[in-house]
Design an enzyme around this catalytic site. Structure first.
Site, PDB file in Angstrom:
ATOM      1  N   CYS A 158       0.823  -1.211   0.000  1.00 37.91           N
ATOM      2  CA  CYS A 158       0.000   0.000   0.000  1.00 37.91           C
ATOM      3  C   CYS A 158       0.862   1.268   0.000  1.00 37.91           C
ATOM      4  O   CYS A 158       0.352   2.361  -0.265  1.00 37.91           O
ATOM      5  CB  CYS A 158      -0.928   0.005   1.209  1.00 37.91           C
ATOM      6  N   ASN A 165      -3.767  -8.726   7.057  1.00 36.92           N
ATOM      7  CA  ASN A 165      -3.060  -8.897   8.326  1.00 36.92           C
ATOM      8  C   ASN A 165      -3.969  -9.470   9.405  1.00 36.92           C
ATOM      9  O   ASN A 165      -3.552 -10.333  10.189  1.00 36.92           O
ATOM     10  CB  ASN A 165      -2.458  -7.565   8.769  1.00 36.92           C
TER      11      ASN A 165
END
Length: 566
Positions: free
Chosen positions: A46, A317
């Site tokens: 990201c 995550n």
């Protein structure tokens, strides 16, 4: 150390390393192995657009721990006791024998890695438009560290003058900013009617206007029909309407597709709707000894119950942690699903959303009420910046369904609050009295999301008859006979006006000038101001004096997504 269960993780970007590290913390005796095709591990993907854009110089920051240590195979072995095999491809899974066949991409040698528990975290691949010319030099994506390195080199060399970004989603608009800051003239081409489809049209249009003000060009509803080239190199992009855009670089950001080939070949269930590996709440696949997480899976949307593909780094995550816990021991952690919360930076603006947009809520069959609210994110004396917010709720129950936000103000904070409200299944009424932190450096005394909820509460209770700016513009363009009342001050009016036939009567003078309004008390009147707070006060005043069809243009001038008369 005695030998524990053998845990093999395929994939080393986000979900995979998180699952491996969590498994190690749960079971210090487990034998944990990561199989990673790429040369790098734990890439902060990201962050690629910000590396390309020059927000930081050292690429290793995308691979580092918070203390600055690069997460390479040596780090994983020394710090966590995890074997990380990079430049190694998982070729096949033999479920009967419980082995993963691997190929060393440098030597070509193959071997087998046995497992007791297997984790598939193979991510997703970029979708390329099914048009001629995709093999030309000069076409790339922003999906890998190699892509980021290439675009950063292009940025630093400053030789390319024109580029096209194909796709107006999160990666597309972030890449647009990164390359525009390098002095490259950017055109974003989006096949759909707007950029950032997680927003409703009116907020997306405001963001598009900001991008154009920063020098970018945005084209919607006109997809790419071909990439053009000479001698194997990209020279332009042709659109469906025949327009040709000269360029030396094209960045394809048209979405991603789950990498499910390995799982499918092994006989694991793959979804037909979202296309990801099917998992249960414990992130188990159809084989209870094999887990999957990250961009390769599909998960339930908590508001609709439908399976969706949600390729977000934070979700990867979270899922990886659940998988690591379950693969390493006898615990049964669960990942319930997603409300699809996201946020991005686009030049001086941020844009974010959580839950359902009005469009998606209606498509799912919800009967909804919405409101657009504009307001500074803190008091003016503390350097206020604008936030335009849209809230979606279910009629009748008042249950919150979604929040969208754009502007130069603190968007992320309000989206985070909205996300937790959705998780808590709060109603609009609940939000109107939410106990949130307040101090002038951080927010107004009544935070933006509370004020937006209060506005929606007024609308649902009938105290406010709101009308969206898009509807006002459509009716003006259709030639309807509307009385449009601007209640700002004369100085504001001279600085900027909409130019749609509005009449100026400042709120402070309105009580004395009611005779200047249509005396037919059934005549429709539409009030507004800068953010429509004064517009609402004007509407209440007119209703008290007998006018029966008074509306407020939601968000006022600051939420007007069309051209203005300056």
């Amino acid at each position: 150390m005695s030998e524990g269960r053998r845990i093999v993780v395929i994939g080393g970007s986000a979900a995979g390393p998180k699952a491996a590290a969590r498994a190690r913390r749960v079971d210090q005796h487990a034998r944990v192995t990561i199989i990673q095709r790429e040369p790098d591990l734990s890439m902060a993907s990201c962050g690629y657009p910000y590396y390309v854009g020059g927000f930081f110089e050292d690429r290793n920051k995308l691979l580092c721990t918070p203390t600055g240590v690069v997460r390479d195979p040596v780090f994983f072995m020394n710090t966590k006791g995890i074997e990380a095999r990079t430049k190694t491809e998982a070729v096949s899974i033999d479920r009967d024998r419980r082995v993963v066949r691997c190929r060393d991409l440098e030597s070509g040698e193959e071997d087998e890695v046995p497992y007791d528990k297997l984790v598939i975290a193979t991510g997703a691949s970029p979708v390329m438009p099914p048009v001629p010319g995709t093999d030309l030099e000069g076409i790339t994506t922003l999906q890998s560290m190699r892509d980021a390195d290439l675009l950063r080199r292009i940025r630093d060399e400053r030789k390319i003058k024109n580029a096209v970004v194909v796709g107006g989603g999160l990666i597309g608009v972030e890449t647009c900013e990164a390359l525009e800051l390098a002095g490259i003239h950017i055109t974003v081409v989006e096949m759909l009617p707007q950029i950032l489809m997680f927003l409703d049209w009116e907020l997306a249009k405001l963001l598009e206007n900001h991008m154009k003000a920063k020098g970018a060009h945005v084209i919607t509803e006109n997809p790419v029909s071909a990439f053009l080239g000479e001698e194997g190199k990209l020279t332009g992009v042709k659109l469906a309407n025949g327009t040709e855009l000269p360029c030396e670089l094209a960045v394809v950001a048209a979405g991603v597709r789950p990498n499910v080939g390995l799982a499918g070949d092994a006989g694991l269930d793959v979804g037909s709707a979202a296309g990801g590996i099917v998992v249960n709440g414990e992130m188990q696949t159809s084989d209870p000894d094999i887990y999957a997480a990250g961009d390769c899976v599909e998960i339930p949307n908590l508001l609709t119950g439908r399976s969706v593909h949600a390729p977000y780094g934070d979700l990867a995550n979270l899922q990886g942690r659940v998988v690591g816990t379950n693969a390493a021991g006898d615990e049964h952690d669960t990942f319930p699903g997603t409300i699809q919360t996201g946020v991005c930076k686009v030049f001086d603006y941020a844009a974010g959303a959580t839950g359902l947009s009005e469009r998606s809520a209606r498509e799912e069959g919800f009967d909804v009420e919405t409101v657009v609210h504009a307001e500074p994110d803190k008091p003016g004396f503390m350097g206020a910046k604008l936030i335009v917010m849209k809230m979606v709720a279910e009629k009748g129950s008042g249950r919150l369904l979604g929040v969208q936000c754009i502007g130069p103000g603190d968007v992320s904070k309000r989206i985070a609050i909205g996300a937790m409200a959705l998780h808590g299944k709060l109603t609009v009424d609940d939000l109107t009295v939410a106990d949130l932190p307040y101090a002038p450096p951080f927010s107004p005394a009544v935070d933006n999301i509370i004020a937006c909820a209060q506005t929606l509460q007024n609308k649902m209770a009938g105290r406010l008859r709101g009308i969206p700016a898009r509807e006002v513009k459509g009716r003006v363009d259709a030639g309807e006979d509307l009385f449009i009342l601007d209640v700002r001050g004369a100085d504001e009016y001279e600085q900027m006006r909409l130019g749609i036939g509005e009449v100026l009567v400042p709120l402070g003078a309105l009580r004395k000038r009611l005779d200047e309004l249509p005396q037919d008390r059934a005549k429709e009147i539409i009030c507004y101001c800068k953010i429509s707070l004064r517009g609402y006060e004007a509407a209440r005043l007119l209703e008290a004096h007998g006018w029966t069809d008074v509306k407020v243009m939601e968000g006022g001038i600051m939420a007007w997504p069309f051209a203005r008369e300056k």
